[in-house]
Design an enzyme around this catalytic site. Structure first.
Site, PDB file in Angstrom:
ATOM      1  N   ASP A  43       1.197  -1.430  -0.210  1.00  0.00           N
ATOM      2  CA  ASP A  43      -0.060   0.169   0.246  1.00  0.00           C
ATOM      3  C   ASP A  43       1.313   1.385  -0.064  1.00  0.00           C
ATOM      4  O   ASP A  43       1.842   1.252   0.148  1.00  0.00           O
ATOM      5  CB  ASP A  43      -0.507  -0.228   1.323  1.00  0.00           C
ATOM      6  N   ALA A  81       0.247   4.956   1.516  1.00  0.00           N
ATOM      7  CA  ALA A  81      -0.059   6.035   2.514  1.00  0.00           C
ATOM      8  C   ALA A  81      -0.097   5.361   3.816  1.00  0.00           C
ATOM      9  O   ALA A  81      -1.209   4.555   3.732  1.00  0.00           O
ATOM     10  CB  ALA A  81      -1.538   7.271   2.169  1.00  0.00           C
ATOM     11  N   LYS A 140     -11.746   7.270  -2.633  1.00  0.00           N
ATOM     12  CA  LYS A 140     -11.590   7.937  -1.393  1.00  0.00           C
ATOM     13  C   LYS A 140     -13.454   8.306  -1.061  1.00  0.00           C
ATOM     14  O   LYS A 140     -13.967   8.870  -0.676  1.00  0.00           O
ATOM     15  CB  LYS A 140     -10.966   8.844  -1.647  1.00  0.00           C
TER      16      LYS A 140
END
Length: 257
Positions: free
Chosen positions: A10, A12, A51
Site C-alpha cells: 500500500d 499512505a 475516497k
C-alpha cells in the site's frame, strides 16, 4: 523466499506518510465544512477504500447519518456524496505533496527485496490524479515501485475488491497468487489481499490503524505502546491477516519463514 515473485505494498501509512495523515486531514475538513464533526475513529474506519466510497461509508455511519438528517432535514443522497467528494479532492490535492516522506525501513527493505529478484508492486485508495502528485514526490524521496494501480484502473472497484492486485500481477508477470505477498496498514488492505487469495501482512507502526505521528508513538510509555500495538495487531488478525509486523524491518524475516 525463493518462491515469492512480488510484494505489493500500500502507499499512505505503509510506505509513505507515517500515520496516514493526508487523507485524514482532508476528510475532517470536508465534513466540518458541512457542519459535522466526525470522530477520529469514524474517519479512519474506512481508510484504504476509494475516497468517494470512504465518504459514502462515513455518511452511512449511524451517528453521522443522524447528524446529517438533523442538520439538513433529510437523509444524505448520492448528490451529497458527490458534493463532499469534490471538496475533499480539492483539499487533498492541495496538501498531498507534503505527505510523501518515506517511512523508516522502507527503502532498505525494498532494496533487499530487489536484490533477491522480487518485484515491487503497489495499490492505493488514491485516484490517478492524486498519484500524479504522490508518485514523483515519493520518487524524489527514494521510493519508486515497479508498478502502481489506483481504483481508476479497475473501473473504480477499489478495495476490498482484489482487482488492483490482479493488475499488478499481470504487469509484473507473476505466475501464481501463491507467489505474491500484500503488505498494508488498514483493514481494507487486509481484505483486499485475502480477496485476491494471497499471503497478506499488516504493518503496525505508522499505520492508519494506529493513527499517531512518529513523535506521538515514540513518546508513549511502554504500557500504552504495548496496548495500542496489541489492539492494532488483533484488528488485522480479525480481518484475516496471515501475519502482522511491527515495522518494515521485520518483513524479510516473515517472508523467510
Amino acid at each position: 523466499m525463493k518462491n515469492i515473485e512480488a510484494v505489493i505494498f500500500d502507499w499512505a501509512g505503509t510506505t509513505i506518510d507515517y500515520g496516514c495523515f493526508a487523507p485524514v486531514q482532508a476528510f475532517l475538513e470536508v465534513f466540518r465544512h458541512y457542519g459535522i464533526e466526525p470522530t477520529m475513529d469514524e474517519v479512519r474506519k474506512p481508510m484504504g477504500m476509494l475516497k468517494r466510497d470512504h465518504i459514502k461509508t462515513m455518511l452511512a455511519m449511524p451517528r453521522i447519518h443522524d447528524l446529517w438528517a438533523e442538520t439538513y432535514g433529510r437523509n444524505p443522497e448520492e448528490t451529497d456524496i458527490d458534493a463532499l467528494y469534490s471538496i475533499f479532492e480539492e483539499k487533498l490535492m492541495s496538501i498531498l505533496d507534503r505527505f510523501a516522506d518515506v517511512k523508516p525501513g522502507v527503502l532498505e527493505t525494498v532494496a533487499a527485496l530487489r536484490e533477491m529478484g522480487i518485484k515491487i508492486g503497489s495499490t492505493t485508495g488514491y485516484t490517478d490524479e492524486m498519484m500524479a502528485v504522490v508518485v514523483p514526490k515519493a520518487a524524489e524521496n527514494g521510493y519508486a515501485p515497479d508498478a502502481w494501480f489506483t481504483p481508476n484502473a479497475v473501473g473504480n472497484a477499489g478495495r476490498p475488491y482484489p482487482y488492483m492486485i490482479y493488475r499488478n500481477m499481470e504487469v509484473l508477470g507473476v505466475h501464481s497468487a501463491d507467489q505474491v505477498v500484500k503488505v498494508g496498514d488498514t483493514i481494507s488492505d487486509i481484505k483486499e489481499g485475502k480477496n485476491a487469495g494471497i499471503f497478506t501482512i499488516g504493518v503496525v507502526e505508522g499505520s492508519s490503524e494506529m493513527g499517531v505521528t512518529k513523535e506521538e508513538y515514540e513518546a508513549m510509555d511502554a504500557q500504552e505502546k504495548a496496548e495500542r500495538t496489541e489492539k492494532v495487531k488483533q484488528s488485522f488478525l480479525n480481518a484475516g491477516a496471515d501475519a502482522v509486523i511491527m515495522n518494515m524491518g521485520e518483513l524479510l524475516d516473515v517472508l523467510k519463514k
